[in-house]
Scaffold this active site. Structure first.
Site, PDB file in Angstrom:
ATOM      1  N   ASP A  23      -0.906 -35.016 -42.537  1.00 12.89           N
ATOM      2  CA  ASP A  23      -2.258 -34.665 -42.114  1.00 12.89           C
ATOM      3  C   ASP A  23      -2.304 -34.180 -40.668  1.00 12.89           C
ATOM      4  O   ASP A  23      -3.022 -33.251 -40.328  1.00 12.89           O
ATOM      5  CB  ASP A  23      -3.208 -35.862 -42.275  1.00 12.89           C
ATOM      6  CG  ASP A  23      -3.345 -36.265 -43.736  1.00 12.89           C
ATOM      7  OD1 ASP A  23      -2.880 -35.507 -44.608  1.00 12.89           O
ATOM      8  OD2 ASP A  23      -3.904 -37.349 -43.996  1.00 12.89           O
ATOM      9  N   ASP A  68      -8.190 -31.524 -40.239  1.00 16.27           N
ATOM     10  CA  ASP A  68      -7.704 -31.456 -41.614  1.00 16.27           C
ATOM     11  C   ASP A  68      -8.505 -32.437 -42.449  1.00 16.27           C
ATOM     12  O   ASP A  68      -8.515 -33.638 -42.184  1.00 16.27           O
ATOM     13  CB  ASP A  68      -6.211 -31.809 -41.661  1.00 16.27           C
ATOM     14  CG  ASP A  68      -5.689 -31.844 -43.086  1.00 16.27           C
ATOM     15  OD1 ASP A  68      -5.786 -30.806 -43.765  1.00 16.27           O
ATOM     16  OD2 ASP A  68      -5.221 -32.912 -43.532  1.00 16.27           O
ATOM     17  N   GLU A 123     -10.418 -25.752 -42.302  1.00 11.78           N
ATOM     18  CA  GLU A 123      -9.909 -24.969 -43.415  1.00 11.78           C
ATOM     19  C   GLU A 123     -11.057 -24.602 -44.338  1.00 11.78           C
ATOM     20  O   GLU A 123     -11.987 -25.384 -44.510  1.00 11.78           O
ATOM     21  CB  GLU A 123      -8.907 -25.813 -44.207  1.00 11.78           C
ATOM     22  CG  GLU A 123      -7.488 -25.387 -44.031  1.00 11.78           C
ATOM     23  CD  GLU A 123      -6.562 -26.263 -44.864  1.00 11.78           C
ATOM     24  OE1 GLU A 123      -5.628 -25.717 -45.442  1.00 11.78           O
ATOM     25  OE2 GLU A 123      -6.788 -27.486 -44.928  1.00 11.78           O
ATOM     26  N   CYS A 129      11.799 -31.629 -41.483  1.00 10.94           N
ATOM     27  CA  CYS A 129      12.218 -30.233 -41.606  1.00 10.94           C
ATOM     28  C   CYS A 129      13.719 -30.135 -41.311  1.00 10.94           C
ATOM     29  O   CYS A 129      14.282 -30.975 -40.607  1.00 10.94           O
ATOM     30  CB  CYS A 129      11.440 -29.379 -40.619  1.00 10.94           C
ATOM     31  SG  CYS A 129      11.850 -27.627 -40.718  1.00 10.94           S
ATOM     32  N   CYS A 163      15.077 -28.252 -39.392  1.00  9.80           N
ATOM     33  CA  CYS A 163      15.294 -28.030 -37.957  1.00  9.80           C
ATOM     34  C   CYS A 163      15.308 -29.344 -37.185  1.00  9.80           C
ATOM     35  O   CYS A 163      15.578 -29.364 -35.990  1.00  9.80           O
ATOM     36  CB  CYS A 163      14.232 -27.103 -37.383  1.00  9.80           C
ATOM     37  SG  CYS A 163      12.639 -27.902 -37.095  1.00  9.80           S
ATOM     38  N   CYS A 169       6.337 -25.951 -40.985  1.00 11.60           N
ATOM     39  CA  CYS A 169       6.838 -26.666 -39.805  1.00 11.60           C
ATOM     40  C   CYS A 169       6.321 -25.963 -38.559  1.00 11.60           C
ATOM     41  O   CYS A 169       6.492 -24.757 -38.418  1.00 11.60           O
ATOM     42  CB  CYS A 169       8.374 -26.693 -39.805  1.00 11.60           C
ATOM     43  SG  CYS A 169       9.049 -27.357 -38.263  1.00 11.60           S
ATOM     44  N   CYS A 214       9.532 -24.710 -36.186  1.00  8.86           N
ATOM     45  CA  CYS A 214      10.366 -23.543 -36.473  1.00  8.86           C
ATOM     46  C   CYS A 214       9.708 -22.542 -37.418  1.00  8.86           C
ATOM     47  O   CYS A 214      10.222 -21.456 -37.620  1.00  8.86           O
ATOM     48  CB  CYS A 214      11.709 -23.989 -37.065  1.00  8.86           C
ATOM     49  SG  CYS A 214      11.564 -24.619 -38.749  1.00  8.86           S
TER      50      CYS A 214
HETATM   51 ZN   LIG Z   1      11.232 -26.912 -38.666  1.00  9.59          ZN
END
Ligand SMILES: [Zn+2]
Length: 393
Positions: free
Chosen positions: A352, A187, A272, A343, A345, A324, A327
């Site tokens: 990063d 990244d 990327e 998150c 979850c 995420c 999930c």
């Molecule tokens: Zn998650």
């Protein structure tokens, strides 16, 4: 076998006498260019026909026997013939509407340069030029291939550089599948230049660019203060050019070390597709320049090809920072300032690192699917842009 081109670029360290010889060679090239351009124009006016390369080449031979232009014999004959070819090329570009009409070159407007199509060798830390001999270079890397053509140029900083073109072949066979443990997601960012999915230490953005930016601004102010046409103004201009060159060299050196190591240590890289052009219009422009993402990508592309490693380039709209990886939920509230997020979850993310992991996962998916962006397909079908491979620090 697919043929690829590679360019080595080195700074030269000529002695005083050698520097004179280089300048003379560039002067002879300019003379021949101007003479040939004038001849072509005369001929066209008189006969309404183009004077061909062959006709000009034999006129050039005759020119060397005349006493007033006998000095041309001191210059390498292939370099002079190359000037005629270059002129032909610029006429073609003009007729195909890619360039304006070829112009006369003056010592002031034209940067000293010449090209020799063959016979230039790198030997024992020297570039060996016909009629001039061996000139020391700052050789940042060995030249393993036979080189084809060599271009010599005196840059704005007053230093001579040589760019040697070499061809190398890559077999058209597919690369073996990568060992996924040896595929890394990278990244690229503003604070850290690069963060990695394997958890290794991020590489901080180099400071030198900002520092040289400051020096550059100062030097440019000096230029604008000096009187037009004065010696001091010319000197101040050279100083600006030197800072530019130094910055480019530092950046290139930093990136070469990083990309070489990354390519050497992994079976595949996932990056990327950051459209630098798009970002450059925003306020981030300067930082983007600092970070040199475009140059990073260019180097990674050819080094992967060269060392037969996989490269996956992820679409720039891929939500690498806000997805995420536990999930799959997207965090749409994420801002550029958020370095960490949690998150729903329960997973906790470092921005990063998460991005690097997501880039790797997406990259592995692309590589498995054998999509066009993978190095296999690319190596056979797309001619990569090979440019300066090595510039001394
Ligand atoms: Zn998650």
């Amino acid at each position: 076998m697919a043929k690829h081109r590679k360019v080595y670029r080195f700074r030269m360290k000529p002695t005083k006498a050698q520097s004179h010889a280089l300048n003379r060679m560039a002067g002879a090239r300019r003379y021949v260019w101007n003479w040939a351009l004038a001849r072509k124009r005369e001929h066209y006016k008189e006969f309404n026909k183009t004077l061909t390369y062959n006709a000009l080449a034999s006129e050039l031979t005759a020119l060397k026997t005349k006493p007033e232009t006998a000095w041309l014999k001191e210059a390498d004959s292939q370099a002079l013939q190359q000037a005629l070819k270059d002129l032909d090329r610029s006429f073609v570009n003009f007729f195909e509407k890619r360039a304006r009409f070829p112009r006369f070159k003056s010592r002031k407007s034209d940067r000293a340069r010449f090209r020799i199509p063959q016979r230039v060798k790198i030997d024992d830390g020297k570039v060996v030029i016909p009629k001039i001999g061996g000139i020391r270079i700052y050789q940042s890397q060995p030249v393993t291939e036979t080189t084809k053509s060599a271009t010599f140029r005196r840059e704005a900083d007053g230093k001579w550089y040589v760019a040697l073109t070499a061809e190398f072949e890559i077999p058209d066979v597919a690369l073996p599948d990568p060992d996924s443990a040896k595929v890394v997601g990278i990244d690229l960012g503003l604070t850290d230049f690069a963060a990695f999915s394997d958890g290794s230490e991020p590489i901080p953005a180099p400071k030198f660019f900002r520092e040289s930016q400051r020096k550059l601004r100062k030097a440019q102010r000096t230029v604008s203060r000096r009187k037009n046409g004065s010696n001091r103004k010319a000197k101040a201009r050279i100083k600006v050019a030197r800072i530019h060159r130094k910055t480019a060299n530092q950046r290139s050196d930093f990136l070469h070390k990083l990309t070489t190591e990354l390519v050497r240590e992994h079976d595949g890289l996932c990056i990327e597709d950051l459209s630098v052009k798009g970002l450059a219009r925003t306020k981030l422009a300067k930082s983007v320049n600092d970070a040199s993402w475009g140059e990073f990508r260019r180097q990674v592309e050819y080094k992967c090809l060269w060392h037969r490693k996989h490269l996956a380039v992820i679409d720039r709209w891929f939500p690498s920072t806000k997805m995420c990886n536990a999930c799959g939920a997207l965090n749409d509230n994420l801002t550029l300032q958020d370095r960490k997020w949690d998150c729903d979850c329960g997973a906790r993310h470092k921005r990063d690192f998460l991005a690097a992991c997501n880039i790797r996962d997406e990259g592995l998916r692309i590589l498995a699917a054998g999509q066009a962006e993978s190095q296999n397909a690319r190596g056979a079908s797309v001619r990569p842009r090979f440019e300066a491979v090595g510039v001394e620090p």
